[in-house]
Write an enzyme that holds these catalytic residues in place. Sequence first.
Site, short mmCIF file in Angstrom:
data_model
loop_
_atom_site.label_atom_id
_atom_site.label_comp_id
_atom_site.label_asym_id
_atom_site.label_seq_id
_atom_site.Cartn_x
_atom_site.Cartn_y
_atom_site.Cartn_z
N ASP A 1 79.12 65.28 8.43
CA ASP A 1 79.07 66.28 7.35
C ASP A 1 77.68 66.85 7.12
O ASP A 1 77.37 67.32 6.02
CB ASP A 1 79.62 65.70 6.04
CG ASP A 1 81.11 65.41 6.13
OD1 ASP A 1 81.82 66.20 6.78
OD2 ASP A 1 81.56 64.40 5.55
N GLU A 2 76.82 66.81 8.12
CA GLU A 2 75.45 67.30 7.95
C GLU A 2 75.08 68.34 9.02
O GLU A 2 73.90 68.60 9.24
CB GLU A 2 74.45 66.15 7.95
CG GLU A 2 74.59 65.21 6.76
CD GLU A 2 73.50 64.15 6.71
OE1 GLU A 2 72.48 64.32 7.40
OE2 GLU A 2 73.68 63.17 5.97
#
Length: 291
Positions: free
Chosen positions: A235-236
């Site tokens: 999620d980055e």
Amino acid sequence: MTAPSASDYVLTIDGPQRPGIVHAITGFLLQQSGDILELKQYDDVRSGHYFSRIHFAIGTDREVGPGEQALRAELEPLVEHWGLRMRLRPGSQKQRVLIMVSKFEHCLADLLFRTRMGELPIDIAAVVSNHPTHRSLSEWHQIPFFHVPVTAETKPEAEARLLELVDRFEIDFVVLARYMQILSDDLSRALTGRAINIHHSFLPSFKGAKPYHQAYDRGVKTVGATAHYVNSELDEGPIISQQVQTVDHAFSPDDLIAAGRDTECKALSNAVKWHAEDRVILHGSRTIVLR
């Protein structure tokens, strides 16, 4: 007499900023009897990097355009001279997409509907899920559905099956529409720059189960969602699109969940549209979105 046939293309370029780049590219298009339909550009002063997206048509002053391969061959020496990266494709060509989904269907349903209505310039070639839940929805839209279960033991085989489907359907990019499985580093690398994920923007504050209930307990005043490219950091990845909605104390956990679904659908559909239209240029950990 038949009207001249125009071929339209989308050209994206980026590279070190140098005086004369715009003149060189637009001059080349003029020599090709090109008509610029849209031009977006950005100079990153801090990094000294130039980004541009040009939508143009060729053929208004001659019977036919030069064709994609011939045009690419003529462009390559120019972009090489200026030290640029280039992407060229026919403007009318829809990109082929494979959607991955788990149990939550809102993002899948939204993408299917927007595509059916012509809002997204994509061709959804297949839907893959680790649950059989959405087979009927996919097949109602006349899109092949593949149930690929995933366990810790079968994950390598499941990811190999995914890549097989990517090759089989000649997929341009993959959309994780609330696909609740973590991709391996190898798969993330294989899909670099062509896999888009969506997640709620409470991360990293509210992890794990029931993030919206955690947010309710903390009295949050906004909910949101982030669409980003997939990389090995969970999620980055580089951010493409974000949506935020204001909420208040009157929102129950269910209300927050509903608001979150709306922001997820909009952030993801924007990201898919901008990527499909070649408006997104990856630059390290950032994206430049020329819209």
